[in-house]
Design a protein around this motif. Structure first.
Motif, PDB file in Angstrom:
ATOM      1  N   VAL A  90      28.474  46.263  29.764  1.00 50.54           N
ATOM      2  CA  VAL A  90      27.164  46.568  30.344  1.00 50.54           C
ATOM      3  C   VAL A  90      26.467  45.296  30.808  1.00 50.54           C
ATOM      4  O   VAL A  90      25.862  45.258  31.893  1.00 50.54           O
ATOM      5  CB  VAL A  90      26.303  47.327  29.303  1.00 50.54           C
ATOM      6  CG1 VAL A  90      24.867  47.459  29.797  1.00 50.54           C
ATOM      7  CG2 VAL A  90      26.879  48.702  29.040  1.00 50.54           C
ATOM      8  N   LYS A 104      17.591  48.602  41.025  1.00 50.72           N
ATOM      9  CA  LYS A 104      17.611  49.838  40.239  1.00 50.72           C
ATOM     10  C   LYS A 104      18.795  49.849  39.281  1.00 50.72           C
ATOM     11  O   LYS A 104      18.660  50.226  38.104  1.00 50.72           O
ATOM     12  CB  LYS A 104      17.671  51.042  41.179  1.00 50.72           C
ATOM     13  CG  LYS A 104      17.578  52.379  40.473  1.00 50.72           C
ATOM     14  CD  LYS A 104      17.568  53.524  41.471  1.00 50.72           C
ATOM     15  CE  LYS A 104      17.481  54.871  40.749  1.00 50.72           C
ATOM     16  NZ  LYS A 104      17.481  56.009  41.719  1.00 50.72           N
ATOM     17  N   ALA A 105      19.977  49.433  39.765  1.00 46.87           N
ATOM     18  CA  ALA A 105      21.162  49.354  38.902  1.00 46.87           C
ATOM     19  C   ALA A 105      20.963  48.326  37.795  1.00 46.87           C
ATOM     20  O   ALA A 105      21.358  48.543  36.636  1.00 46.87           O
ATOM     21  CB  ALA A 105      22.394  49.002  39.728  1.00 46.87           C
ATOM     22  N   LYS A 119      19.804  49.260  24.235  1.00 47.81           N
ATOM     23  CA  LYS A 119      20.158  50.289  23.252  1.00 47.81           C
ATOM     24  C   LYS A 119      21.393  49.902  22.454  1.00 47.81           C
ATOM     25  O   LYS A 119      21.529  50.267  21.281  1.00 47.81           O
ATOM     26  CB  LYS A 119      20.398  51.622  23.963  1.00 47.81           C
ATOM     27  CG  LYS A 119      19.141  52.230  24.577  1.00 47.81           C
ATOM     28  CD  LYS A 119      19.455  53.531  25.296  1.00 47.81           C
ATOM     29  CE  LYS A 119      18.194  54.151  25.893  1.00 47.81           C
ATOM     30  NZ  LYS A 119      18.486  55.403  26.644  1.00 47.81           N
ATOM     31  N   ASP A 152      28.028  44.052  33.999  1.00 47.02           N
ATOM     32  CA  ASP A 152      27.562  44.867  35.123  1.00 47.02           C
ATOM     33  C   ASP A 152      26.128  44.505  35.520  1.00 47.02           C
ATOM     34  O   ASP A 152      25.784  44.474  36.709  1.00 47.02           O
ATOM     35  CB  ASP A 152      27.648  46.351  34.770  1.00 47.02           C
ATOM     36  CG  ASP A 152      29.081  46.843  34.641  1.00 47.02           C
ATOM     37  OD1 ASP A 152      29.983  46.157  35.167  1.00 47.02           O
ATOM     38  OD2 ASP A 152      29.306  47.901  34.031  1.00 47.02           O
ATOM     39  N   ALA A 153      25.287  44.227  34.509  1.00 46.44           N
ATOM     40  CA  ALA A 153      23.902  43.839  34.801  1.00 46.44           C
ATOM     41  C   ALA A 153      23.861  42.500  35.542  1.00 46.44           C
ATOM     42  O   ALA A 153      23.087  42.334  36.507  1.00 46.44           O
ATOM     43  CB  ALA A 153      23.107  43.743  33.501  1.00 46.44           C
ATOM     44  N   GLU A 190      18.575  48.519  30.380  1.00 46.37           N
ATOM     45  CA  GLU A 190      18.155  49.533  29.415  1.00 46.37           C
ATOM     46  C   GLU A 190      19.310  49.910  28.486  1.00 46.37           C
ATOM     47  O   GLU A 190      19.127  50.029  27.262  1.00 46.37           O
ATOM     48  CB  GLU A 190      17.643  50.760  30.149  1.00 46.37           C
ATOM     49  CG  GLU A 190      17.141  51.867  29.227  1.00 46.37           C
ATOM     50  CD  GLU A 190      16.653  53.087  29.991  1.00 46.37           C
ATOM     51  OE1 GLU A 190      16.236  54.066  29.341  1.00 46.37           O
ATOM     52  OE2 GLU A 190      16.715  53.071  31.242  1.00 46.37           O
ATOM     53  N   ALA A 191      20.499  50.085  29.055  1.00 46.37           N
ATOM     54  CA  ALA A 191      21.669  50.419  28.236  1.00 46.37           C
ATOM     55  C   ALA A 191      22.017  49.271  27.294  1.00 46.37           C
ATOM     56  O   ALA A 191      22.369  49.486  26.126  1.00 46.37           O
ATOM     57  CB  ALA A 191      22.859  50.744  29.138  1.00 46.37           C
ATOM     58  N   GLY A 241      18.118  47.485  36.379  1.00 50.28           N
ATOM     59  CA  GLY A 241      17.239  48.068  35.364  1.00 50.28           C
ATOM     60  C   GLY A 241      17.968  49.035  34.454  1.00 50.28           C
ATOM     61  O   GLY A 241      17.762  49.033  33.223  1.00 50.28           O
ATOM     62  N   ALA A 242      18.863  49.864  35.031  1.00 51.20           N
ATOM     63  CA  ALA A 242      19.620  50.823  34.217  1.00 51.20           C
ATOM     64  C   ALA A 242      20.562  50.099  33.250  1.00 51.20           C
ATOM     65  O   ALA A 242      20.696  50.485  32.078  1.00 51.20           O
ATOM     66  CB  ALA A 242      20.404  51.756  35.128  1.00 51.20           C
ATOM     67  N   ARG A 243      21.196  49.029  33.718  1.00 48.13           N
ATOM     68  CA  ARG A 243      22.121  48.289  32.855  1.00 48.13           C
ATOM     69  C   ARG A 243      21.372  47.566  31.731  1.00 48.13           C
ATOM     70  O   ARG A 243      21.856  47.518  30.587  1.00 48.13           O
ATOM     71  CB  ARG A 243      22.915  47.262  33.672  1.00 48.13           C
ATOM     72  CG  ARG A 243      23.786  47.857  34.766  1.00 48.13           C
ATOM     73  CD  ARG A 243      24.902  48.707  34.202  1.00 48.13           C
ATOM     74  NE  ARG A 243      25.805  49.140  35.234  1.00 48.13           N
ATOM     75  CZ  ARG A 243      25.659  50.230  35.988  1.00 48.13           C
ATOM     76  NH1 ARG A 243      24.591  51.008  35.803  1.00 48.13           N
ATOM     77  NH2 ARG A 243      26.527  50.564  36.910  1.00 48.13           N
ATOM     78  N   VAL A 299      14.357  41.973  31.072  1.00 44.91           N
ATOM     79  CA  VAL A 299      13.623  43.105  31.644  1.00 44.91           C
ATOM     80  C   VAL A 299      12.284  42.638  32.203  1.00 44.91           C
ATOM     81  O   VAL A 299      11.867  43.012  33.308  1.00 44.91           O
ATOM     82  CB  VAL A 299      13.439  44.215  30.585  1.00 44.91           C
ATOM     83  CG1 VAL A 299      12.504  45.300  31.120  1.00 44.91           C
ATOM     84  CG2 VAL A 299      14.778  44.821  30.202  1.00 44.91           C
TER      85      VAL A 299
END
Length: 491
Positions: free
Chosen positions: A320, A366-367, A377, A323-324, A373-374, A369-371, A392
């Motif tokens: 992840v 956008k991608a 977690k 990817d980020a 967030e993952a 931000g999703a990475r 972030v």
């Protein structure tokens, strides 16, 4: 009286000659053997001679000897001893074989496939960052800083070194080798295009922007997809190594349980027949088989748990975060190219037409931000969560500054927009650098977590294959000696 001599002349079927004075007797015909009497109806037929019995094989003769031996107690003891020794040796052999494969796969996870996956991700990151640095230097024109130039050169060297390392460790003839060869071919072509773009840009020729866009197209459409494909292939290899290392050795466990059951039955049989509680040889064989079985189950369970932990809290987080980082690099490159192209490249989405690079920047952010967030977690401690949280915040500030730069550019204030993107202070470049630095710190932390967990998994299997083989031989010898002690009582 004088002696009378009588001379016997055998009868001949030839008649005497005429004039001999003897009477001629009729010839006696030769008598044929009398015919066999007819078999009365209903009587049994004469027995025919029986055919020769087939020759017996060595296996059949050995089976007969085994049956004969099984009728005596010494023979039964020899059979029991042989079966016990065979079971214990089979248990040790299967254990050594299965655990050798799993230990090898666990070692590959730690020392081969995961490092190569990280190298493939670094190849992608280095190429994308080199493209970003090239576009930033192009925007600066004659004022390109030494830092930007050094960053570009360092990224190109890193990509080349990682490609050499990947080529040395890739399986010959595998799909990865073809991808590595393609990247090695494209890298000098890309460098040549960048140098032409720089040369024309410094001379003030607009064709420099065309060369830069062509170099970016080669990077975005050919080199980065090839690097991403290499990353995916190495990730699949990592998954395969995990799949080989984690399954339980059910065949070895089943044989171990069977060997212990046979040893327990044999000792119970000995106790019933002799009233002796312990047979030292059989007890030793039982002890060694028990040690191997416990070592197998506990050792593999510990290794499996550690490998699961290295995957859940190491590999998944690393994937992840990689990817980020890739998404942030793409976003930075597209942000720079938005100013380089100045609206020359457009993209139609539905009924609206957008600047192609600015539209891609929005998708990349956008991608990202999703990475992030993952990744937050998946972080399992404060040291792993802290840099992700900071990244972030950097990303949100990046979005705010980017919107201000786009507003200036759309209002015709190109220089102000340029300052907001590559300026020394308050530019989006600062946000990008902060995001990249925090992602690098998070990656370093997760790689450390992975190495510790995967190392524990590999170490839990250390010595198990060889130890199982040695203990199995000792157990088989104990079983044979224990049965031999019983046999000596019959001599």
């Amino acid at each position: 009286m004088g002696e009378v001599t009588v001379t016997y002349t055998p009868r001949s079927s030839t008649p005497p000659p005429a004039g001999s004075g003897l009477p001629i007797l009729p010839a006696v015909p030769a008598q044929a053997s009398p015919p066999a009497p007819a078999r009365p109806p209903g009587s049994p037929a004469a027995p025919r001679p029986s055919p020769q019995s087939p020759r017996r094989t060595a296996f059949a003769e050995g089976l007969d000897r085994l049956r004969a031996a099984a009728t005596t107690e010494p023979g039964r003891l020899r059979i029991i001893g042989a079966l016990l020794a065979l079971l214990v040796v089979a248990f040790g052999s299967v254990t050594a074989w299965q655990m050798t494969d799993r230990a090898s796969a666990a070692d590959d996870v730690l020392t081969s496939s995961q490092p190569l996956t990280s190298d493939a991700a670094d190849i992608y990151r280095s190429l994308a960052d080199a493209n970003t640095a090239a576009s930033s230097g192009f925007l600066a024109g004659g004022q390109e800083s030494a830092t930007t130039r050094d960053r570009y050169e360092k990224d190109i060297r890193t990509a080349a070194e990682k490609l050499v390392n990947a080529a040395a460790n890739a399986d010959p003839g595998s799909p990865s080798t073809a991808t590595i060869a393609e990247l090695n071919r494209l890298l000098p072509e890309y460098k040549g295009l960048i140098e032409r773009a720089r040369t024309y840009n410094r001379q003030g020729f607009p064709v420099g922007g065309a060369y830069l866009r062509y170099a970016n197209e080669k990077m975005q459409q050919h080199m980065l997809p090839a690097a991403e494909d290499l990353y995916k292939k190495e990730n699949q290899r990592l998954e395969a190594d995990y799949a080989d290392a984690r399954p339980y050795p059910w065949a070895a466990i089943a044989l171990g349980v069977l060997a212990l059951a046979a040893l327990a039955w044999s000792q119970h049989r000995t106790y019933r027949r002799t009233n002796r509680v312990l047979n030292h040889g059989l007890v030793a064989a039982t002890a060694t088989a028990t040690v191997v079985l416990l070592w197998l189950v506990v050792g593999h369970s510990v290794a499996r748990d550690a490998l699961d932990d290295s995957y859940d809290h190491g590999v998944r987080s690393l994937n992840v975060l990689h990817d980020a980082r890739i998404a942030s690099l793409k976003a930075r490159g597209n942000e720079n190219l938005t100013l380089v192209a100045r609206g020359a490249e457009t993209k139609k989405v539905g009924d609206r037409t957008y600047d192609a690079y600015d539209h891609d920047f929005g998708a990349d952010i956008k991608a990202l931000g999703a990475r992030l967030e993952a990744a937050g977690k998946l972080a399992d401690d404060a040291a792993g969560e802290r840099p992700v949280t900071t990244a972030v915040g950097n990303m949100k500030e990046w979005q705010r500054r980017h919107a201000a730069a786009r507003e200036q550019d759309e209002n015709g204030n190109y220089q102000q927009a340029l300052d907001l993107v590559i300026g020394a202070k308050g530019a989006t470049g600062e946000c990008f650098d902060s995001v990249d630095a925090n992602l690098r710190a998070a990656l370093a932390h997760e790689e450390t977590e992975f190495r510790h967990a995967a190392g524990d998994g590999r170490d839990a299997l250390t010595g198990l294959p060889a130890g199982a083989a040695v203990l199995a031989v000792l157990g088989a010898a104990g079983a044979v000696l224990g049965i031999g002690r019983r046999l000596s009582e019959y001599r």
